[in-house]
Write a protein that holds these residues in place. Structure first.
Motif, PDB file in Angstrom:
ATOM      1  N   ALA A  87      15.426  -0.384  59.555  1.00 40.39           N
ATOM      2  CA  ALA A  87      15.125  -1.682  59.484  1.00 40.39           C
ATOM      3  C   ALA A  87      16.137  -2.664  60.132  1.00 40.39           C
ATOM      4  O   ALA A  87      15.531  -3.388  60.780  1.00 40.39           O
ATOM      5  CB  ALA A  87      14.914  -2.372  57.685  1.00 40.39           C
ATOM      6  N   SER A  92       9.273  -1.270  59.952  1.00 38.25           N
ATOM      7  CA  SER A  92       9.006  -1.587  59.070  1.00 38.25           C
ATOM      8  C   SER A  92       8.763  -0.175  58.130  1.00 38.25           C
ATOM      9  O   SER A  92       8.243   0.742  58.171  1.00 38.25           O
ATOM     10  CB  SER A  92       7.359  -2.381  58.671  1.00 38.25           C
ATOM     11  OG  SER A  92       6.977  -1.892  59.892  1.00 38.25           O
ATOM     12  N   ASN A 141      11.647  -6.782  56.241  1.00 37.03           N
ATOM     13  CA  ASN A 141      10.888  -5.424  56.521  1.00 37.03           C
ATOM     14  C   ASN A 141      11.107  -4.082  56.134  1.00 37.03           C
ATOM     15  O   ASN A 141      10.618  -3.276  56.225  1.00 37.03           O
ATOM     16  CB  ASN A 141      11.088  -5.172  58.432  1.00 37.03           C
ATOM     17  CG  ASN A 141      12.088  -5.071  58.795  1.00 37.03           C
ATOM     18  OD1 ASN A 141      13.387  -4.880  58.050  1.00 37.03           O
ATOM     19  ND2 ASN A 141      12.544  -4.051  60.149  1.00 37.03           N
TER      20      ASN A 141
END
Length: 329
Positions: A87, A92, A141
């Motif tokens: 991340a 993601s 994310n």
């Protein structure tokens, strides 16, 4: 465990270091026979740099199961730290805790108070998938999904098909598919293991340099290959160089020769791991960084580029010759 090339006079100051093949200048005193799962070592291609983002290899989403067979070797710690590292690199990530009865990934991430819904409730129609996904406030994310709550019963039909449905649903999300789906596999090789590896197309095998972990890791490697997972890399956890030099622990090179797997990372023994676990604060977020945290970050970098590292032989400690060795005796 890494061989570092000396910097040339006109070196780029942004280069952290390069991983290069290494040939020991002295003969080995022990030769271990590779296992039946041995594969030719892959070429080392990437250089770890601060000024660039790693290049994502393979088709997305990449579904990676993190497993070992043996409990207590660091699967959940590896999932938490590699997931947060990915991340931080800008990818993601959805981390799935597949340990039904003894889930701990939410504790290591400090998200235990925010898990209101699980995958079981999604399958029962009690909530939507986006409601069960817990987004990390530090890195938007990164998302966590737990299979079930402690002491809850799974539906009779729950199995690998449920995780396949989950992966397909994540691919079709309106906000876009995650680039990485990390599955924290439960210990053992029973139904929970079979369920966790069903949707995966690559695996990270976590082991420690002891004979019980290596036996279980070899068994799990065979089961992964039988399930069609060929991209298997290993992380050797809790490495102690002092014990390796004293011939009290197998070296990373010995472990690699025994299992015949590409090496994703070697994580040194670090007392900070326990502190970060108790605080619910992943090790890779520590400032200043620790050796174990840096090793996890480098492993995440190699995972992105489907790269591997080269283990080298640690020279043994010279034998003490006695009191009069100072006088040439």
């Amino acid at each position: 465990m890494l061989s570092l090339k000396p910097l040339p006079p006109n070196h780029n100051p942004s280069l952290l270091h390069s991983l290069t093949p290494f040939t020991p200048p002295f003969p080995r005193t022990q030769t271990l026979k590779p296992s039946k799962h041995a594969s030719p070592p892959s070429a080392i291609q990437s250089a770890l740099q601060w000024n660039r983002k790693p290049e994502l290899a393979g088709e997305t989403p990449r579904v990676v199961v993190i497993t070992s067979g043996k409990g207590g070797v660091g699967k959940t710690t590896t999932t938490a730290n590699i997931g947060i590292s990915l991340a931080r690199l800008g990818f993601s990530v959805v981390a799935v805790d597949c340990d039904v009865g003894l889930r701990n990934l939410d504790l290591l991430l400090g998200l235990e108070n925010r898990v209101n819904y699980t995958l079981v409730e999604v399958l029962n129609g009690d909530c939507r998938l986006d409601q069960a996904l817990v987004r990390d406030k530090r890195w938007s994310n990164f998302e966590l999904l737990c299979i079930s709550k402690p002491r809850s019963k799974l539906p009779l039909g729950f199995g690998g098909k449920a995780l396949v449905w989950l992966v397909d649903s994540l691919k079709q999300r309106p906000e876009g598919s995650p680039q990485f789906i990390l599955i924290d596999c439960p210990a053992g090789i029973d139904a929970g293991f079979i369920t966790a590896i069903t949707p995966a197309n690559e695996a990270v095998l976590v082991t420690t340099p002891d004979i019980t972990s290596l036996r279980d890791a070899d068994r799990v490697t065979g089961l992964l290959e039988c399930d069609g997972i060929r991209d298997i890399k290993m992380i050797v956890n809790r490495v102690r160089t002092d014990m390796i030099k004293g011939e009290d622990m197998m070296s990373v090179l010995d472990v690699q020769e025994m299992l015949g797997l590409a090496l994703l990372g070697a994580i040194p023994e670090d007392s900070e791991v326990i502190r970060s676990t108790n605080r619910g604060y992943p090790l890779v977020l520590n400032k200043p960084p620790t050796m174990a945290g840096l090793a996890f970050e480098q492993a995440a970098w190699r995972l992105v580029e489907q790269d591997s590292m080269q283990a080298v032989l640690v020279e043994e400690e010279p034998k003490r010759r006695g009191l009069f060795s100072f006088f040439g005796g």
